[in-house]
Each structure stands twice: as C-alpha cells, then as structure tokens.
Design a protein around this motif. Sequence first.
Motif, PDB file in Angstrom:
ATOM      1  N   SER A 105      -8.949   9.646   3.556  1.00 48.53           N
ATOM      2  CA  SER A 105      -9.919  10.708   3.261  1.00 48.53           C
ATOM      3  C   SER A 105     -11.333  10.318   3.672  1.00 48.53           C
ATOM      4  N   VAL A 106     -11.573   9.044   3.973  1.00 49.45           N
ATOM      5  CA  VAL A 106     -12.932   8.624   4.322  1.00 49.45           C
ATOM      6  C   VAL A 106     -13.305   8.954   5.772  1.00 49.45           C
ATOM      7  N   SER A 107     -12.371   9.514   6.505  1.00 53.51           N
ATOM      8  CA  SER A 107     -12.696   9.914   7.886  1.00 53.51           C
ATOM      9  C   SER A 107     -13.760  11.008   7.865  1.00 53.51           C
ATOM     10  N   PRO A 108     -14.603  11.079   8.912  1.00 54.99           N
ATOM     11  CA  PRO A 108     -15.633  12.125   8.952  1.00 54.99           C
ATOM     12  C   PRO A 108     -15.060  13.520   8.720  1.00 54.99           C
ATOM     13  N   ALA A 109     -13.876  13.774   9.259  1.00 59.69           N
ATOM     14  CA  ALA A 109     -13.274  15.092   9.082  1.00 59.69           C
ATOM     15  C   ALA A 109     -12.559  15.217   7.741  1.00 59.69           C
ATOM     16  N   GLY A 110     -12.511  14.152   6.980  1.00 59.21           N
ATOM     17  CA  GLY A 110     -11.924  14.218   5.636  1.00 59.21           C
ATOM     18  C   GLY A 110     -10.438  13.973   5.553  1.00 59.21           C
ATOM     19  N   SER A 111      -9.808  13.652   6.675  1.00 52.71           N
ATOM     20  CA  SER A 111      -8.357  13.387   6.648  1.00 52.71           C
ATOM     21  C   SER A 111      -7.946  12.526   7.832  1.00 52.71           C
ATOM     22  N   SER A 377      -8.126   9.424 -12.889  1.00 53.75           N
ATOM     23  CA  SER A 377      -7.908   7.986 -13.054  1.00 53.75           C
ATOM     24  C   SER A 377      -8.486   7.172 -11.904  1.00 53.75           C
ATOM     25  N   GLU A 378      -8.532   7.755 -10.708  1.00 43.74           N
ATOM     26  CA  GLU A 378      -9.058   7.016  -9.546  1.00 43.74           C
ATOM     27  C   GLU A 378     -10.368   7.589  -9.033  1.00 43.74           C
ATOM     28  N   GLY A 379     -10.738   8.778  -9.500  1.00 42.79           N
ATOM     29  CA  GLY A 379     -12.043   9.324  -9.144  1.00 42.79           C
ATOM     30  C   GLY A 379     -12.084  10.094  -7.840  1.00 42.79           C
ATOM     31  N   ILE A 380     -10.981  10.142  -7.122  1.00 42.38           N
ATOM     32  CA  ILE A 380     -10.959  10.847  -5.832  1.00 42.38           C
ATOM     33  C   ILE A 380     -10.152  12.128  -5.999  1.00 42.38           C
ATOM     34  N   ILE A 381     -10.750  13.254  -5.606  1.00 40.94           N
ATOM     35  CA  ILE A 381     -10.025  14.522  -5.664  1.00 40.94           C
ATOM     36  C   ILE A 381      -9.219  14.657  -4.378  1.00 40.94           C
ATOM     37  N   VAL A 402      10.794   3.368 -16.735  1.00 42.08           N
ATOM     38  CA  VAL A 402      12.054   3.555 -17.457  1.00 42.08           C
ATOM     39  C   VAL A 402      12.962   2.338 -17.256  1.00 42.08           C
ATOM     40  N   GLU A 403      12.999   1.852 -16.005  1.00 43.66           N
ATOM     41  CA  GLU A 403      13.886   0.728 -15.685  1.00 43.66           C
ATOM     42  C   GLU A 403      13.267  -0.619 -16.051  1.00 43.66           C
ATOM     43  N   GLY A 404      11.987  -0.597 -16.386  1.00 42.56           N
ATOM     44  CA  GLY A 404      11.310  -1.867 -16.661  1.00 42.56           C
ATOM     45  C   GLY A 404      11.217  -2.768 -15.439  1.00 42.56           C
ATOM     46  N   THR A 405      11.121  -2.148 -14.269  1.00 40.92           N
ATOM     47  CA  THR A 405      11.083  -2.903 -13.010  1.00 40.92           C
ATOM     48  C   THR A 405       9.745  -2.673 -12.321  1.00 40.92           C
ATOM     49  N   SER A 406       9.179  -3.720 -11.764  1.00 41.22           N
ATOM     50  CA  SER A 406       7.960  -3.544 -10.978  1.00 41.22           C
ATOM     51  C   SER A 406       8.335  -3.388  -9.512  1.00 41.22           C
ATOM     52  N   ARG A 407       7.823  -2.335  -8.881  1.00 42.90           N
ATOM     53  CA  ARG A 407       7.973  -2.190  -7.424  1.00 42.90           C
ATOM     54  C   ARG A 407       6.603  -1.924  -6.835  1.00 42.90           C
ATOM     55  N   ASN A 408       6.452  -2.271  -5.568  1.00 46.61           N
ATOM     56  CA  ASN A 408       5.217  -1.985  -4.849  1.00 46.61           C
ATOM     57  C   ASN A 408       5.361  -0.638  -4.143  1.00 46.61           C
ATOM     58  N   ILE A 409       4.559   0.307  -4.563  1.00 45.16           N
ATOM     59  CA  ILE A 409       4.619   1.647  -3.974  1.00 45.16           C
ATOM     60  C   ILE A 409       3.327   1.875  -3.201  1.00 45.16           C
ATOM     61  N   LEU A 410       3.463   2.239  -1.968  1.00 45.74           N
ATOM     62  CA  LEU A 410       2.313   2.491  -1.094  1.00 45.74           C
ATOM     63  C   LEU A 410       2.365   3.943  -0.644  1.00 45.74           C
ATOM     64  N   PHE A 411       1.296   4.696  -0.944  1.00 46.97           N
ATOM     65  CA  PHE A 411       1.289   6.069  -0.418  1.00 46.97           C
ATOM     66  C   PHE A 411       0.058   6.316   0.426  1.00 46.97           C
ATOM     67  N   ASN A 412       0.151   7.329   1.252  1.00 50.26           N
ATOM     68  CA  ASN A 412      -0.971   7.685   2.106  1.00 50.26           C
ATOM     69  C   ASN A 412      -1.764   8.822   1.465  1.00 50.26           C
ATOM     70  N   LEU A 413      -3.027   8.536   1.166  1.00 53.37           N
ATOM     71  CA  LEU A 413      -3.927   9.597   0.702  1.00 53.37           C
ATOM     72  C   LEU A 413      -4.484  10.238   1.976  1.00 53.37           C
ATOM     73  N   SER A 414      -3.802  11.275   2.430  1.00 52.00           N
ATOM     74  CA  SER A 414      -4.095  11.787   3.779  1.00 52.00           C
ATOM     75  C   SER A 414      -5.459  12.452   3.869  1.00 52.00           C
ATOM     76  N   GLY A 415      -5.945  13.020   2.753  1.00 52.99           N
ATOM     77  CA  GLY A 415      -7.259  13.665   2.821  1.00 52.99           C
ATOM     78  C   GLY A 415      -7.815  13.941   1.439  1.00 52.99           C
ATOM     79  N   HIS A 416      -9.126  14.270   1.401  1.00 51.05           N
ATOM     80  CA  HIS A 416      -9.730  14.614   0.116  1.00 51.05           C
ATOM     81  C   HIS A 416      -9.716  16.128  -0.095  1.00 51.05           C
ATOM     82  N   GLY A 417      -9.974  16.520  -1.349  1.00 46.21           N
ATOM     83  CA  GLY A 417      -9.871  17.921  -1.705  1.00 46.21           C
ATOM     84  C   GLY A 417     -11.210  18.612  -1.952  1.00 46.21           C
ATOM     85  N   PHE A 418     -12.311  17.999  -1.496  1.00 42.57           N
ATOM     86  CA  PHE A 418     -13.629  18.595  -1.759  1.00 42.57           C
ATOM     87  C   PHE A 418     -13.721  20.032  -1.248  1.00 42.57           C
ATOM     88  N   VAL A 419     -12.961  20.332  -0.205  1.00 46.40           N
ATOM     89  CA  VAL A 419     -13.067  21.669   0.375  1.00 46.40           C
ATOM     90  C   VAL A 419     -11.940  22.570  -0.139  1.00 46.40           C
TER      91      VAL A 419
END
Lengths: 459, 459
Positions: A105-111, A377-381, A402-419
């Motif tokens: 989302s930090v790209s000039p175009a927002g995505s 929670s993260e401050g980014i819309i 629920v499973e009591g398991t730790s996994r590493n989850i990586l997601f792409n925040l493709s863009g912000h929602g200011f608009v």
Amino acid sequence: MKTKKFLLPESEIPTQWYNIQAEMPNKPMPLLNPLTKQAVTAEDLYPIFCRECANQELDQTHAWIDIPDQVRQLYANYRVTPLVRAYGLEKALDTPAHIYFKNESVSPAGSHKLNSALAQAYYAKEQGITNLTTETGAGQWGGALSYATKMFGIDCAVYMVKVSYEQKPYRRSIMQCFGATVTPSPSMSTRAGKDIITRDPNYQGSLGTAISEAIELATTTPNCRYALGSVLNHVSLHQTVIGLEAEKQMELAGEYPDIVVACFGGGSNFSGMAFPFMRHNFTGKTKTRFIAAEPAACPKLTKGRFEYDFGDEAGYTPLLPMFTLGHKFKPSSIHAGGLRYHGAGVIVSQLLKDGFMEAVDIDQVESFNAGVLFARSEGIIPAPESCHAIAATIREALKCKVEGTSRNILFNLSGHGFVDMASYDSYLSGDMQAYHISDDELEKFHSHSIVAGGLEEMS
Amino acid sequence: MKTKKFLLPESEIPTQWYNIQAEMPNKPMPLLNPLTKQAVTAEDLYPIFCRECANQELDQTHAWIDIPDQVRQLYANYRVTPLVRAYGLEKALDTPAHIYFKNESVSPAGSHKLNSALAQAYYAKEQGITNLTTETGAGQWGGALSYATKMFGIDCAVYMVKVSYEQKPYRRSIMQCFGATVTPSPSMSTRAGKDIITRDPNYQGSLGTAISEAIELATTTPNCRYALGSVLNHVSLHQTVIGLEAEKQMELAGEYPDIVVACFGGGSNFSGMAFPFMRHNFTGKTKTRFIAAEPAACPKLTKGRFEYDFGDEAGYTPLLPMFTLGHKFKPSSIHAGGLRYHGAGVIVSQLLKDGFMEAVDIDQVESFNAGVLFARSEGIIPAPESCHAIAATIREALKCKVEGTSRNILFNLSGHGFVDMASYDSYLSGDMQAYHISDDELEKFHSHSIVAGGLEEMS
C-alpha cells in the motif's frame, strides 16, 4: 524493542523478475485463436500489446527476466516495500501464529499495481507507442497506469467499471490528477460498449466489459496499445518483485512462511507474492500452502470450471485455458471492485488444477470484519480487495489457536483503503449484506458463456 | 542507480524529543490566566490537559525529553519515515537546487499528526484518563488521535470543523473506522457551539470554535481530558522526531539543508521539521533559512499581530503571546482545512519575532499548481496543506534557477491527499479561485478580537 518492520535498501530491489512458466511442472496450455483454434503466437498479440509484453506472455523458457534499469529506478520511489510483523493483529486474535504482511500500500498509487504499470509503460515507450488504453475496476490499476504513463510521457485512456466510477469518484480524480482520460464503462464510445448498453441499459459494468472497450480502442487507434492490470502472465511476472523481496525479508525475520495468502481478482497480487515462494515447493524443498482469497460473489476458483473461455465480455481476446464463471458473468456490485472478474490467469488456473495452491471464498461482510479489525490493531485501513486476504489469514490464525500450533502466515496487503471509505461507511452503518452467489445463478451465466468446442477438442 | 530514498532502521528512531524552549535565545513569554493576568502554571493546566503534557508545555529547562518505550514501539509501525531526493521535481523545474522531502504521509493516519497523538494517548493512559476529546480541521489530527486512542484503549470524541465534515466525508469515516465519535462543529452539544450557531446559523466552523467545544466537553466530563493537534509547545516537542530523523538522513545523503520549508497551520509540522535543525543556527554553526508556508486566506505570520490572544473562539484557553489574526477570525473555506487557524504557537511566534525564521503566504491555486506538479513528477498526491510547502519550495528552487545557484532545500511532506480528491477535482475542473484576504477584512476581525489589556500591560 521488538523489530516490527523488516526493511531493505534500494540496492536490494530485485534485478530480475521470476517467470514461473519456465519451472512449473505442467506448463499452461496454449492460448487459442477463437476462429482458427490454433495456438496463438507472440506476433498474433502484437496488435494488442507491446511487443515485449507479448513475448513475455508466452515465454516458457527463461526463469529469470532482467528488470530494465529505468523501471528499477522508478521502483526505487517506493520499493523495497516493508515486510511487517503484525503483532497488533496477533494480539487481537490471541493466536500463536506469527503473522507477517508485505505492505504494497505504500506505493505512490496506493497498491501493488504500479509494479506492472511501470514495466508496461516502459516497454511501450521503448517501442515508440504514444497511447495506452486500459480498464480499471477498483481504480487501483487505472491510477497506477495513469502515474506510470505520466512518468514516460505516454497518453493514457482508462475505461472504468461504471459501478466503481460512481462508488469511487476519488479514484477517478486520482487518475485525472495524473493526467489520464477516464470514461465510465460500458460507454457509447465503442461498439462493445454500445452493444451491452443496448441489451441492458442499467448494466453497472464489469472488468470483462471494460477490457473489451479498451482493446477495441487500442486496436482501432494508431500507435496505441492495450495494457492489462492482471490475469495475464506478463503482469504476474512483473509482480514477482513482491515475493522476491518478501523472501529476503522473511530471512531477516529468521522465519519462512508456512502459509502464503493473497486476495484474488485476476491473480496479479496473488501471483506476485506466491510464485517466488512456490518455486521451492516445486523442488520439494518446502511445503508452503498458498491460499487465494476470492469474493463469494465472484468465486471462479472455488466454483468456476476449467475450460477455454474469453478474457473479456465481447470476445475480443484469445481463448484462455482457465477457471472461469463464463465471460458473460455479471458480478454483483460488491465493494471489492478489483475482484469482480470472471476468470483466473492461465498459470494460476494450471497450478490450482495441479494442486499447488488452494482457494477460499469470502463474503464481503466477513472481509470488512477482518479489515476493520486489522485497521484497529495495525493502524492501516486496507483496500476492500485486501480485506479478503486478511479474512483468510484470520481464518488460518484462528485454526492455529484452536490447534495450539504456531505457523508463519504471510499475506500481501495489496493496497490501502483511504479511497474506499464509502465502502467502510456502508459496513460501519450496518447496511452491508453478506452475499454468496447461488449455484443456479452460476449455472445460468455459464450456459450463456459456452464457447463453441470443448476443452479437449480445442487443446 | 542514484539513491532516491534515505532510510534508517527502527533502531534509529530517536530516543528523545528536542525541546527548543530550553535553548532558544529569548524564551517565550508566559501564558496568562485571562482573569488574573497572572502567569499560568502547569497545575493550572491539569484540568484541561494530561499532567505530563501540561508539564512539557511549560518546560524551559530540559533540552532533551525521553520518548516512552511504548510510544517508540508504536512509532516503529511507520518510523523512521523516508527522506526522499525529489529528482523528478528537480527535473520538472529544471533547477540546480537539490530538493529533499521527508515523507510523513506514510504514517498509518496519513500524516505527521500521529507523532503527537501517540504520545498524548500514552500519557492519558498512564494517568488513568479514559476519554480524550479533540478538534480536527482537515481531519488529519482527528484520524491520528482516533487511531492512537484505539491503540491505548481510550475513548475518543472528535469535533470536526463543519466545512471539513462536509467536504471530507472520508476523513470522518476514517475516524469512525478507528472507533471514534465524530460531531460537526459548531454543534448544539456545547454552550460554545450553541452561542456561535445562535449568532451565525450558517457558520461553517473553524478550528478555534471546535477547540472551544472540545475543551468544554473535556472540562465538564469526568476522567476526560483535551488533546490538541498543533499550536502548543508539547505538540511541537513530540513532532521533533521528524527533524531529528531528517538530520541523520541528510547526513546519509551527504548534504545539509540551506533552506527548510514546511506548511503552517498552528505550527506542529513546521516546528517538528525545523527545530532540530534550528538549534545549530543558535550556536552559529549553520545559517539555514526556515520558511513557514501559510495560506493567503489565513496569514497570521505574514499579516497577523504579535499580542496576547485566546487560542480558541470562545476564550476558554489561557492568553497566549502569539502572532494572531484575532481569535474571532473566521477563515474562508479554503481546501487546506488544517491551516485555517487564527494564531501561531508561542515558540514559533517568538522565533519569528526574533528573526530566526521567515514566513510566506501562498494562495490556494498556487498551492494546487504545486501539488499537481509534484504528483506528476514524484507520484505522490500531497495533502492540500502540504501543497503550500511544495509551492514555497518551488519558489525557492526557481530562484536557484534564475541565480544559477544550487541550494539544498528540504521540505516536509506532512501528509498525502488520497482523502482530499474532492479538492483536487475542484482545482482540475478550474472551479478553484485564488484568494487573498484583504487588509480591511483582517482589520475587522482583529478589532472584534481585542483582549482587554495590551501586550506590555499584561506581560
């Protein structure tokens, strides 16, 4: 202090894109000329796309393709984008999962869209093209291409899906601010637009229709080409800077993703994030799960059929072997305008067919639940599209709990929602309805979209 | 590849704020109790502000004040913000000047305002305060405080200047998305609001009026305090992270600013950027020029008078020794809502009086000319407020061109304009008018604002 953002200097911007076509176990089936049913060649695509993009589209040989210096220089305006550990979201969910997001989302175009827009505008300029046309749904792609063409001194005409044009006037203004011409689609300026307005005067538009209009303008205007923001192989290629950077940044964090998530419209941000990691699954080195999060109102991956179909409503494109709801599919007016597309890119379709990835469908109320929790929670819309990725991430994080398991989850925040605050207004006021399209409706659209000749016959 | 962004890791986030009050050659004159005309003590301010903020407000002793760990941890969500060399703008202007900007628009709330919001919410939490009230003009401060209070579990009520509430519905939605309550000001919910609506039912509001309403709510509600987003010394203090980081980043760039520019409403982003550099002017080590860019519609620095005046419309605040247009000043409805304030902070006022800084006034058409040129050359759409800083920077860069001299100009990009596209629409459509307030109008407002007792008599 715990490190939250994993940053890299400009010198670490990738110098090459990753072309998964060269390494995937089963190559995508060929694109077909709808008249001759023959495999399309790069030359066949030259009237529509810039030459270099057409060549990249069909390149199943070179796994790594150099990023031109001028494109890298412009990437440096916003790249390397941050990889962020979402401690706030983890705490809000009380999950043992480690959640990371790549903040496009930090790209000039927002995505993330700018990653391909800059490449396409560069190749157009190199070829001496003076005009580019395109479609835009949410407005993210249109904004990105408007900016990219301005950087290279190219004129830009954008067909904007009518429902977005009306729901998102700020997106239109952004494109105009960058100097582009914006027309709501369907419009009376093309035969494709006139035809659909004649059949359905109240039609709110779709990416499929806007693509038809843009292609028609490109192929009937001198020195003009068409630029697409998703679906196609060369677009996914350009987006791989996301995953390539993320891979290095996860190393800085000292972890590797067990699960990679991205929202899914045509596939560009999903592919860009997933493919660089997926190459290690091909070699058996890793067993990462890849999850595409699509809207329940437009579920081509979870409920579509794998077959040859057109990429646009009017049937101007080659036939593409893909998961599709039918090119006559008219998605409902959900707020995630960027995900309202009937088909999936051919690479992703093949990968889904071959079991290298999964898909989930998310209704828009669940997506905004997730987006508001993330904002608080993260401050980014987040953009409404990105909310789908967050919702799928939350599902997995809660499974970990629920499973009591730790996994590493990586997601792409493709863009912000200011608009996209009008969409948040609708959600916060309680007006928004959950919506899953029914099997009957899906069947109806599909039956109107059948292309003469079945999959086996044509391939 | 030329380096464009000068980045620093989270570990380089400053550990202390810079309190210029301790080092400026002439200290600001005291704030006065309007009834007794006695100097205000920190204790006098406790009913309005959190204790720590009140203490910081009057601290003329300690040049460096520790940033609490929790605040620094939240700063890490977006800081260190990038320092960027504006090669694109330099090229567009064909200037020998080297232009740099500090990009505060990457904050979750979209502007520098979060730097103080997080500090104020932290101190409130530490003190056991459960509710904060505030005013917002452009909506930047309100959005920032909404997010900051959410991070610390404090309820937030925002009075939003009516013209902004109507022009900028997305800003309202952002605050609501973070969980705040938003009321257009003037409102019927306070005596101050009722009074002004009674006198002028069509009044579009001002920061001065909204401040009165917020203070009234804070002082009449249990366990509630007021948080201000600009003007005050403790707010400027918290903003010095901007300049402190920029100083290190300019070192990375191997240059030092000859000119530092920021837009000016109440002074928070100007102070934050300028003060850390100005300390080297105090010792004679440097001769940097500091330029505050204010709107021609609200020119307190260039056309105001230095005298004791109230900080708000209703007269709830102490008397402040400052450059002011009079607390009854009603600014016209320009698009840069964040700059529509009648007075300047007391520190900045003293510094201007003492010749340590300059001010220029910019009309809004010139500011949007600059903003659109910046967008088209650097790709970032600036907030209407920030456009004033860009316009002043362009003036200086063009002077360099005429003189054939290279200077290093550093400006603060205080926020992005994604939520201000309606203003850009007005500009792009040609509807926007240049506007300078006349001397007669200024005189009229001033004569209605005179506080009993002259400056000499009171101080």
